[in-house]
Design an enzyme around this catalytic site. Sequence first.
Site, PDB file in Angstrom:
ATOM      1  N   THR A   1     -14.915 -27.181   5.235  1.00  0.00           N
ATOM      2  CA  THR A   1     -15.205 -26.144   5.812  1.00  0.00           C
ATOM      3  C   THR A   1     -13.898 -25.003   5.840  1.00  0.00           C
ATOM      4  O   THR A   1     -12.795 -25.556   6.111  1.00  0.00           O
ATOM      5  CB  THR A   1     -15.855 -25.977   7.143  1.00  0.00           C
ATOM      6  OG1 THR A   1     -16.781 -27.021   6.997  1.00  0.00           O
ATOM      7  CG2 THR A   1     -15.868 -24.565   7.596  1.00  0.00           C
TER       8      THR A   1
ATOM      9  N   LYS B   1     -20.346 -17.447   2.277  1.00  0.00           N
ATOM     10  CA  LYS B   1     -19.248 -18.273   1.842  1.00  0.00           C
ATOM     11  C   LYS B   1     -18.722 -18.268   0.518  1.00  0.00           C
ATOM     12  O   LYS B   1     -17.463 -18.077   0.283  1.00  0.00           O
ATOM     13  CB  LYS B   1     -19.652 -19.792   2.084  1.00  0.00           C
ATOM     14  CG  LYS B   1     -19.706 -20.158   3.549  1.00  0.00           C
ATOM     15  CD  LYS B   1     -19.842 -21.759   3.515  1.00  0.00           C
ATOM     16  CE  LYS B   1     -20.313 -22.143   4.950  1.00  0.00           C
ATOM     17  NZ  LYS B   1     -20.823 -23.503   4.871  1.00  0.00           N
TER      18      LYS B   1
ATOM     19  N   GLY C   1     -24.903 -30.403  11.699  1.00  0.00           N
ATOM     20  CA  GLY C   1     -23.642 -29.986  12.504  1.00  0.00           C
ATOM     21  C   GLY C   1     -24.282 -29.354  13.643  1.00  0.00           C
ATOM     22  O   GLY C   1     -23.603 -29.531  14.749  1.00  0.00           O
ATOM     23  N   ARG C   2     -25.312 -28.767  13.860  1.00  0.00           N
ATOM     24  CA  ARG C   2     -25.693 -27.999  15.408  1.00  0.00           C
ATOM     25  C   ARG C   2     -26.143 -29.113  16.280  1.00  0.00           C
ATOM     26  O   ARG C   2     -26.559 -28.748  17.559  1.00  0.00           O
ATOM     27  CB  ARG C   2     -26.730 -26.874  15.193  1.00  0.00           C
ATOM     28  CG  ARG C   2     -27.919 -27.421  14.193  1.00  0.00           C
ATOM     29  CD  ARG C   2     -28.699 -26.180  13.830  1.00  0.00           C
ATOM     30  NE  ARG C   2     -29.812 -26.392  12.737  1.00  0.00           N
ATOM     31  CZ  ARG C   2     -29.324 -26.249  11.610  1.00  0.00           C
ATOM     32  NH1 ARG C   2     -28.423 -26.445  11.101  1.00  0.00           N
ATOM     33  NH2 ARG C   2     -30.586 -26.580  10.545  1.00  0.00           N
TER      34      ARG C   2
ATOM     35  N   HIS D   1     -26.491  -6.735  35.364  1.00  0.00           N
ATOM     36  CA  HIS D   1     -25.612  -5.404  35.550  1.00  0.00           C
ATOM     37  C   HIS D   1     -25.538  -4.830  34.171  1.00  0.00           C
ATOM     38  O   HIS D   1     -24.526  -3.944  33.945  1.00  0.00           O
ATOM     39  CB  HIS D   1     -24.477  -5.608  36.299  1.00  0.00           C
ATOM     40  CG  HIS D   1     -24.783  -6.110  37.584  1.00  0.00           C
ATOM     41  ND1 HIS D   1     -25.117  -5.113  38.630  1.00  0.00           N
ATOM     42  CD2 HIS D   1     -25.101  -7.274  38.143  1.00  0.00           C
ATOM     43  CE1 HIS D   1     -25.310  -5.585  39.871  1.00  0.00           C
ATOM     44  NE2 HIS D   1     -25.420  -6.877  39.590  1.00  0.00           N
TER      45      HIS D   1
ATOM     46  N   GLU E   1     -12.553 -22.431   7.016  1.00  0.00           N
ATOM     47  CA  GLU E   1     -11.771 -22.134   8.203  1.00  0.00           C
ATOM     48  C   GLU E   1     -11.157 -23.119   9.028  1.00  0.00           C
ATOM     49  O   GLU E   1      -9.853 -23.200   9.405  1.00  0.00           O
ATOM     50  CB  GLU E   1     -12.856 -21.509   9.399  1.00  0.00           C
ATOM     51  CG  GLU E   1     -13.404 -20.228   9.081  1.00  0.00           C
ATOM     52  CD  GLU E   1     -14.824 -20.436   8.161  1.00  0.00           C
ATOM     53  OE1 GLU E   1     -15.003 -21.311   7.509  1.00  0.00           O
ATOM     54  OE2 GLU E   1     -15.705 -19.335   8.114  1.00  0.00           O
TER      55      GLU E   1
ATOM     56  N   GLU F   1     -30.098 -21.138  13.499  1.00  0.00           N
ATOM     57  CA  GLU F   1     -29.550 -21.669  12.077  1.00  0.00           C
ATOM     58  C   GLU F   1     -30.658 -22.673  11.817  1.00  0.00           C
ATOM     59  O   GLU F   1     -30.864 -23.050  10.518  1.00  0.00           O
ATOM     60  CB  GLU F   1     -28.360 -22.449  12.313  1.00  0.00           C
ATOM     61  CG  GLU F   1     -27.584 -22.992  11.033  1.00  0.00           C
ATOM     62  CD  GLU F   1     -26.572 -23.400  11.040  1.00  0.00           C
ATOM     63  OE1 GLU F   1     -25.274 -22.918  10.728  1.00  0.00           O
ATOM     64  OE2 GLU F   1     -25.917 -24.407  11.777  1.00  0.00           O
TER      65      GLU F   1
ATOM     66  N   LYS G   1     -17.649 -32.112  10.210  1.00  0.00           N
ATOM     67  CA  LYS G   1     -18.482 -32.965   9.410  1.00  0.00           C
ATOM     68  C   LYS G   1     -18.108 -33.147   8.010  1.00  0.00           C
ATOM     69  O   LYS G   1     -18.051 -34.193   7.480  1.00  0.00           O
ATOM     70  CB  LYS G   1     -20.150 -32.421   9.347  1.00  0.00           C
ATOM     71  CG  LYS G   1     -21.103 -33.282   8.952  1.00  0.00           C
ATOM     72  CD  LYS G   1     -22.402 -32.837   8.860  1.00  0.00           C
ATOM     73  CE  LYS G   1     -23.369 -33.334   8.206  1.00  0.00           C
ATOM     74  NZ  LYS G   1     -24.585 -33.065   8.431  1.00  0.00           N
TER      75      LYS G   1
HETATM   76  O1  LIG Z   1     -18.596 -29.349  10.617  1.00  0.00           O
HETATM   77  P1  LIG Z   1     -18.369 -28.796   9.378  1.00  0.00           P
HETATM   78  O2  LIG Z   1     -18.719 -29.410   8.140  1.00  0.00           O
HETATM   79  O3  LIG Z   1     -16.948 -28.136   9.336  1.00  0.00           O
HETATM   80  O4  LIG Z   1     -19.336 -27.429   9.406  1.00  0.00           O
HETATM   81  C1  LIG Z   1     -19.361 -26.464  10.400  1.00  0.00           C
HETATM   82  C2  LIG Z   1     -20.583 -25.528  10.620  1.00  0.00           C
HETATM   83  O5  LIG Z   1     -20.716 -24.818   9.339  1.00  0.00           O
HETATM   84  C3  LIG Z   1     -22.426 -24.831   8.934  1.00  0.00           C
HETATM   85  O6  LIG Z   1     -22.584 -25.569   8.043  1.00  0.00           O
HETATM   86  C4  LIG Z   1     -22.737 -23.461   8.618  1.00  0.00           C
HETATM   87  O7  LIG Z   1     -21.720 -22.733   7.765  1.00  0.00           O
HETATM   88  C5  LIG Z   1     -22.751 -25.316  10.178  1.00  0.00           C
HETATM   89  O8  LIG Z   1     -24.301 -25.793  10.043  1.00  0.00           O
HETATM   90  C6  LIG Z   1     -21.736 -26.359  10.798  1.00  0.00           C
HETATM   91  O9  LIG Z   1     -22.090 -26.641  12.141  1.00  0.00           O
END
Ligand SMILES: O=P(O)(O)OC[C@H]1O[C@](O)(CO)[C@@H](O)[C@@H]1O
Length: 562
Positions: free
Chosen positions: A226, A524, A283-284, A400, A228, A369, A222
């Site tokens: 981010t 973060k 995002g969620r 189980h 990662e 979240e 989004k």
């Molecule tokens: O789509 P993005 O901006 O990379 O964010 C990924 C995820 O990181 C978050 O902001 C949480 O760190 C979530 O709410 C979101 O789904």
Amino acid sequence: MAPTNTLPAWAELQAHHEIVGKAFVLKEAFKADPERFQKFSTTVKLPADISTEPNGTEILFDFSKNLVTEETLDLLIKLAEQAGLEKKRDAMFAGEKINFTENRAVYHAALRNVTNQEMKVDGVDVMNTKGGVNDVLEHMRVFSDQVRSGEWTGYTGKKLTNIINVGIGGSDLGPVMVTEALRHYGAKDMTLHFVSNIDGTHIAEALANSDPETTLFLIASKTFTTAETTTNANTAKQWFLEKTGGKGDISKHFVALSTNEEEVVKFGIDPANMFGFENWVGGRYSVWSAIGLSVALYVGFDNFYKFLAGAHAMDQHFRTAPLRQNVPVLGGLLSVWYTNFFNAQTHLVAPFDQYLHRFPAYLQQLSMESNGKTITSDGTPAKYQTGAVLFGEPCTNAQHSFFQLVHQGTKLIPADFILAAKSHNPVSNNLHQKMLASNYLAQAEALMVGKTADEVRAEGNVPESLVPHKVFLGNRPTTSILVGGAIGPAELGALIVYYEHLTFTEGAVWDINSFDQWGVELGKVLAKKILKELDEEGNNGEAHDASTGGLLAAFKKYANLS
Ligand SMILES: O=P(O)(O)OC[C@H]1O[C@](O)(CO)[C@@H](O)[C@@H]1O
């Protein structure tokens, strides 16, 4: 609003819990009232043209094995009314900025507004405006058709059959869960990878068996900032350029799913290959948006559209059904009942369905979240418990492993069980599905009826010292959800939205903002700072507390960093 625990219905519920709730014996309630199942269950019917069933799939929500009387539900609904649930719901559907800490509308329902009702934010028609919901859907349709048919090819003219979605959180969990859940409908010649973790193993494993000539990267973020995702995406881009000796055409192999065109362009993706959405999609809740492109590619656009339509049907139910028959409202209020009056800490969701194996993981982000918050709308801490710890695994596997605790532990674990009447894989003359169903029914019944010491003794040959170990107290609540057909795109869409609005209902009653996620920021920011310190010669974490500093120094030593 006034703090939830000062609302008149709250006190009434406390008194009701003291008198009725604490003493309530579920199995006795069934004996006393032969109509209990009918009274406490509700069926939602999906439109026939999107269902797996010719007459429309029915989804039965059985709330009767919960620790409630009719009076309990009446009081819970009173609480919801006093907390302004309907007003808050209507404000969400009216595009008002109910995400007040970020000054944003919460409008993901527009993404699945397949009946094209008028939906506006700030006076702008989000459905039909240029670049709006319908335009993006059309772009997704054209692109997914082209890739699936082989009309869109890679730089050497080969069909793209290896899809790598790079994203994390909502930009990963929704696509993973839905593509797994709809695997039955997936293109047989397509391989899907979802890379989310910053652990290099994740991208390395995805790339290991990938051929750059047939690989399509979906960079799903989004914000497009981010850490990662941008790091994994850059590693992917580098791999692609290296493997193709610089001949690879990024514009044929990389597309972006994002709200941030500036960053997408900086990364090197052609804006024509960007699938956009707006900041009113959290995002969620983004699997319904362009973030769902992997789903459309895998199961085809028509199935993706049915997924949206099933979701829309549940939206309509939530908007229009009276609260007493409104299934997400009832689910949310039961959660409030257990969390705030029985001090339950958890919510177990166990799908009796292997295709739904990532559903609990998806719901964890949705629920925790959204409602893992302490601060209420007036900025003060809630003086009551909020979001439960949601967990789960598919059954019968879970039976189980952790079901021991659910049956005989000291904690109350309200549980949801989900089953489809029809399997996509009715192997061995449907024996497996019947065994699955027998477990679905047996677990809820066993949790309710338990087993007394006398019943244990009556089984014979049980030494007296063992009797207490074999006793089950029972009276453990479950909600059983039964999908009348198989779980297809529409049924899945409806199930997800049931949980979305259940979560909304909880948050509305708890008077928290279910739509921000400030709680993920602190870690973060600190990680960014520590990353620099790892590269600073002689920095052994002296600026940190002794534990963090000691670990940082030890990591540098073991990893041979200076
Ligand atoms: O789509 P993005 O901006 O990379 O964010 C990924 C995820 O990181 C978050 O902001 C949480 O760190 C979530 O709410 C979101 O789904």
